[in-house]
Design a protein around this motif. Structure first.
Motif, PDB file in Angstrom:
ATOM      1  N   UNK A  88      89.883  18.203  69.932  1.00  0.00           N
ATOM      2  CA  UNK A  88      90.704  19.531  69.342  1.00  0.00           C
ATOM      3  C   UNK A  88      90.960  20.427  70.342  1.00  0.00           C
ATOM      4  N   UNK A  89      91.823  21.517  70.020  1.00  0.00           N
ATOM      5  CA  UNK A  89      92.469  22.268  71.036  1.00  0.00           C
ATOM      6  C   UNK A  89      91.181  23.162  71.579  1.00  0.00           C
ATOM      7  N   UNK A  90      90.487  23.790  70.762  1.00  0.00           N
ATOM      8  CA  UNK A  90      89.335  24.512  71.422  1.00  0.00           C
ATOM      9  C   UNK A  90      88.603  23.506  72.263  1.00  0.00           C
ATOM     10  N   UNK A  91      88.061  22.426  72.017  1.00  0.00           N
ATOM     11  CA  UNK A  91      87.550  21.474  72.933  1.00  0.00           C
ATOM     12  C   UNK A  91      88.339  21.219  74.167  1.00  0.00           C
ATOM     13  N   UNK A  92      89.458  21.212  74.289  1.00  0.00           N
ATOM     14  CA  UNK A  92      90.461  20.713  75.107  1.00  0.00           C
ATOM     15  C   UNK A  92      90.389  21.770  76.181  1.00  0.00           C
ATOM     16  N   UNK A  93      90.510  22.863  75.554  1.00  0.00           N
ATOM     17  CA  UNK A  93      90.749  24.264  76.523  1.00  0.00           C
ATOM     18  C   UNK A  93      89.260  24.168  77.312  1.00  0.00           C
ATOM     19  N   UNK A  94      88.254  24.055  76.477  1.00  0.00           N
ATOM     20  CA  UNK A  94      86.867  24.272  77.206  1.00  0.00           C
ATOM     21  C   UNK A  94      86.745  22.918  78.247  1.00  0.00           C
ATOM     22  N   UNK A 111      79.153  31.271  74.880  1.00  0.00           N
ATOM     23  CA  UNK A 111      80.036  30.820  73.751  1.00  0.00           C
ATOM     24  C   UNK A 111      81.512  30.952  73.964  1.00  0.00           C
ATOM     25  N   UNK A 112      81.956  32.004  74.547  1.00  0.00           N
ATOM     26  CA  UNK A 112      83.229  32.652  74.625  1.00  0.00           C
ATOM     27  C   UNK A 112      84.059  32.010  75.729  1.00  0.00           C
ATOM     28  N   UNK A 113      85.293  32.088  75.408  1.00  0.00           N
ATOM     29  CA  UNK A 113      86.277  31.578  76.315  1.00  0.00           C
ATOM     30  C   UNK A 113      87.201  32.751  76.684  1.00  0.00           C
ATOM     31  N   UNK A 114      87.461  32.711  77.881  1.00  0.00           N
ATOM     32  CA  UNK A 114      88.167  33.817  78.470  1.00  0.00           C
ATOM     33  C   UNK A 114      89.532  33.215  79.398  1.00  0.00           C
ATOM     34  N   UNK A 115      90.382  34.043  79.522  1.00  0.00           N
ATOM     35  CA  UNK A 115      91.640  33.846  80.060  1.00  0.00           C
ATOM     36  C   UNK A 115      91.625  34.662  81.424  1.00  0.00           C
ATOM     37  N   UNK A 116      90.986  33.892  82.840  1.00  0.00           N
ATOM     38  CA  UNK A 116      90.705  34.715  83.733  1.00  0.00           C
ATOM     39  C   UNK A 116      91.529  34.361  84.973  1.00  0.00           C
ATOM     40  N   UNK A 117      91.508  35.046  86.332  1.00  0.00           N
ATOM     41  CA  UNK A 117      92.292  34.775  87.535  1.00  0.00           C
ATOM     42  C   UNK A 117      91.407  35.295  88.565  1.00  0.00           C
ATOM     43  N   UNK A 118      91.933  35.044  89.747  1.00  0.00           N
ATOM     44  CA  UNK A 118      90.980  35.767  90.842  1.00  0.00           C
ATOM     45  C   UNK A 118      92.041  36.142  91.973  1.00  0.00           C
ATOM     46  N   UNK A 119      91.820  37.028  92.502  1.00  0.00           N
ATOM     47  CA  UNK A 119      92.309  37.452  93.837  1.00  0.00           C
ATOM     48  C   UNK A 119      91.517  37.036  94.857  1.00  0.00           C
ATOM     49  N   UNK A 120      92.017  36.098  95.815  1.00  0.00           N
ATOM     50  CA  UNK A 120      91.295  35.518  96.989  1.00  0.00           C
ATOM     51  C   UNK A 120      91.978  36.095  98.085  1.00  0.00           C
ATOM     52  N   UNK A 121      91.275  36.959  98.808  1.00  0.00           N
ATOM     53  CA  UNK A 121      91.654  37.691  99.981  1.00  0.00           C
ATOM     54  C   UNK A 121      91.768  36.871 101.127  1.00  0.00           C
ATOM     55  N   UNK A 122      92.415  36.900 102.090  1.00  0.00           N
ATOM     56  CA  UNK A 122      92.482  36.260 103.311  1.00  0.00           C
ATOM     57  C   UNK A 122      91.340  36.338 104.292  1.00  0.00           C
ATOM     58  N   UNK A 161      93.183  40.990  78.879  1.00  0.00           N
ATOM     59  CA  UNK A 161      92.536  41.911  78.114  1.00  0.00           C
ATOM     60  C   UNK A 161      92.899  41.650  76.622  1.00  0.00           C
ATOM     61  N   UNK A 162      94.419  41.511  76.585  1.00  0.00           N
ATOM     62  CA  UNK A 162      95.054  41.223  75.161  1.00  0.00           C
ATOM     63  C   UNK A 162      95.310  39.785  75.038  1.00  0.00           C
ATOM     64  N   UNK A 163      94.759  39.181  74.051  1.00  0.00           N
ATOM     65  CA  UNK A 163      94.840  37.716  73.825  1.00  0.00           C
ATOM     66  C   UNK A 163      95.782  37.572  72.815  1.00  0.00           C
ATOM     67  N   UNK A 164      96.900  36.711  72.942  1.00  0.00           N
ATOM     68  CA  UNK A 164      97.932  36.569  71.970  1.00  0.00           C
ATOM     69  C   UNK A 164      97.394  35.923  70.671  1.00  0.00           C
ATOM     70  N   UNK A 206      96.723  32.147  71.248  1.00  0.00           N
ATOM     71  CA  UNK A 206      95.550  31.782  72.132  1.00  0.00           C
ATOM     72  C   UNK A 206      94.396  32.087  71.215  1.00  0.00           C
ATOM     73  N   UNK A 207      94.241  33.014  70.328  1.00  0.00           N
ATOM     74  CA  UNK A 207      93.085  33.013  69.555  1.00  0.00           C
ATOM     75  C   UNK A 207      92.945  32.081  68.451  1.00  0.00           C
ATOM     76  N   UNK A 208      93.879  31.849  67.761  1.00  0.00           N
ATOM     77  CA  UNK A 208      94.033  30.566  66.721  1.00  0.00           C
ATOM     78  C   UNK A 208      93.627  29.238  67.298  1.00  0.00           C
ATOM     79  N   UNK A 209      94.500  29.037  68.247  1.00  0.00           N
ATOM     80  CA  UNK A 209      94.315  27.650  68.977  1.00  0.00           C
ATOM     81  C   UNK A 209      93.197  27.209  69.829  1.00  0.00           C
ATOM     82  N   UNK A 210      92.847  28.396  70.692  1.00  0.00           N
ATOM     83  CA  UNK A 210      91.723  28.034  71.799  1.00  0.00           C
ATOM     84  C   UNK A 210      90.643  29.015  71.369  1.00  0.00           C
ATOM     85  N   UNK A 211      90.486  29.701  70.457  1.00  0.00           N
ATOM     86  CA  UNK A 211      89.439  30.918  70.283  1.00  0.00           C
ATOM     87  C   UNK A 211      89.039  31.792  71.796  1.00  0.00           C
TER      88      UNK A 211
END
Length: 512
Positions: free
Chosen positions: A278-284, A319-330, A340-343, A346-351
């Protein structure tokens, strides 16, 4: 009784707050609601404990002086009180700064006339010398000016105070303590009706200051950005994806870029192996790669001497899934940012769940902000980051259709104009036929600027070819922003009507 009391000058502690609050309320009799919060005092004590001074008499806070250290070269003499503070987190404070900036001094009315203010000022001067800082600077109120405003300009008023023809309780005291007036600032402190919102920029120079020898210039003014317009394609395995990442990092670093920006969810091709779920399982399942990718990006940032903005990846937190990224300094350090704002998709397909941190990040090229796709369509986030000192906003995005891309582009351009900053956006192109909810991509990566004489007339510094895998290399000049803030045709930041509206960051109370 006061004459025989013990007077103690020491550093302020967080546990002093209740006594401090009483003293503040008594001292700010004209502005009873304008005292510092406990959170703000705690932040100041944590960031710069030596700079928070107090005088204690009979266990009461009789007086206090609060300050931060700033890199004054990043500001100019026409700043406002709000801009120099950097918000409730005091983001402008820098241990590598060159000036002590005084943000408050007050004496409890019961203890005035005891020259306690002089003790606090002298302690600040000793601290400035001890830390080998160039000067002490602050904006001083001129509370008696309102009585003379109809007949005297601020300049004439200051001259008469210097000649002792007029007494001003603040300015007269500061002049008697070896501070000189560097400039008159208009609109320094909103709501200061006694001073007609004028302030004197006061300065005390440390004659013992020795300029440190700078073998390497730490903060750059001309910054090179590398944007990756990423082709969505199926990869044989994780190592093949990493090889493609390294190709772009290597290529962009060869051009001595300071930053490389990847798009949102660029690692989605790895989700093909989970397409039977399922889509939630795939994103996990995809989120299981996030920690490995972070380690890889951190290694590349150091090895290729480039700051990497990793776009975004899913990350499971409980239990929650977040959309995150990282600033990797040199230099090997890194920071995490959240969408911050989930479309709705994103909420319906991936939770997906929205994040809770609105932050800016220090880099060797100044402060930057990062927003993931949909976030750039909410102007409040960018304004908060701007008030923290952001000069460059990076926006990794992922849009499937041209109208979705247009929303990101138009809003990104608006953010550049209204916040007088650069905005860099990078997205993905191509398609992923074996990944649900990721079928097609549309993007045209770009760097946007304010729209004024020093910048391109259309506010577009550079754009990639739409819907083609490529890189975009762009040089931006941060000094042009400083000039714009003060001498632009319009001044979006300075001309805000703060008497009518304000924007404040709230702290989210998490239940998990």
């Amino acid at each position: 009784m006061i004459d025989s009391a013990k007077i103690e000058l020491r550093n302020l502690r967080v546990k002093d707050y209740e006594e401090l609050k009483i003293s503040m309320i008594k001292s700010y009799h004209m502005m009873p609601d304008e005292y510092w919060s406990k959170g703000e005092i705690k932040t100041l004590v944590n960031k710069f404990p030596e700079g928070q001074l107090c005088i204690v008499i009979d266990n009461k806070i009789a007086g206090c002086a609060l300050s931060i250290i700033v890199d004054y070269d990043k500001f100019d003499d026409t700043h406002t009180y709000e801009s120099i503070l950097g918000g409730e987190n005091f983001s402008t404070h820098s241990k590598n700064g060159n000036v002590i900036y005084g943000i408050d001094v007050f004496i409890h009315p019961e203890y005035r006339g005891m020259r306690l203010g002089r003790r606090l000022y002298e302690a600040r001067k000793e601290l400035c010398e001890h830390l080998n800082l160039k000067a002490i600077v602050f904006g001083g109120r001129i509370p008696n000016y309102a009585k003379y405003a109809d007949e005297l300009t601020p300049k004439k008023y200051i001259e008469k105070v210097k000649l002792q023809e007029i007494h001003d309780p603040v300015l007269s005291f500061q002049l008697s303590n070896d501070f000189h007036v560097k400039k008159v600032i208009k609109g320094y402190l909103s709501g200061d009706h006694e001073s007609k919102e004028f302030a004197t920029l006061m300065e005390w120079n440390n004659i013992y200051y020795t300029k440190p020898e700078n073998l390497i210039k730490v903060t750059k003014t001309v910054v090179r950005l590398g944007l990756v317009q990423w082709q969505m394609r199926l990869f044989k395995d994780y190592d093949a994806l990493v090889a493609q990442i390294e190709f772009f990092v290597d290529a962009v670093s060869n051009y001595q870029s300071d930053f490389i920006l990847f798009p949102e969810l660029f690692n989605a091709p790895l989700m093909a192996q989970f397409n039977h779920l399922s889509e939630p399982e795939a994103i996990r399942g995809l989120s299981d790669y996030t920690d490995r990718l972070l380690d890889t990006f951190r290694e590349f940032a150091v090895n290729y001497n480039i700051n990497i903005i990793t776009g975004s990846m899913p990350q499971a937190v409980g239990e929650h899934m977040y959309n995150v990224g990282f600033l990797c300094r040199r230099d090997g350090s890194y920071e995490r940012y959240e969408k911050i704002h989930i479309t709705p998709a994103e909420e319906s397909a991936w939770g997906m769940k929205g994040g809770s941190q609105v932050e800016t990040f220090d880099t060797d090229c100044g402060k930057v902000g990062i927003q993931i796709c949909y976030d750039v369509e909410f102007p409040e986030l960018s304004r908060l980051m701007c008030e923290d000192g952001m000069n460059i906003l990076f926006v990794p995005f992922m849009t499937d259709t041209q109208n979705g891309y247009s929303r990101v582009k138009i809003c990104a351009q608006a953010r550049a104009v209204e916040n007088e900053c650069y905005v860099a956006i990078a997205g993905s192109v191509g398609n992923l036929p074996k990944v649900d909810n990721m079928d097609i991509q549309y993007a045209q990566s770009a760097v946007f600027t304010p729209s004024d004489f020093a910048f391109p007339v259309n506010g577009i510094k550079a754009e990639a070819t739409p819907n083609t895998e490529s890189t975009l290399l762009v040089d931006i000049d941060l000094d042009l922003l400083k000039e714009l803030h003060n001498f632009g045709s319009v001044r979006n930041l300075q001309d805000r009507r703060k008497d009518l509206y304000t924007l404040k960051r709230k702290k989210l109370k998490l239940t998990d």
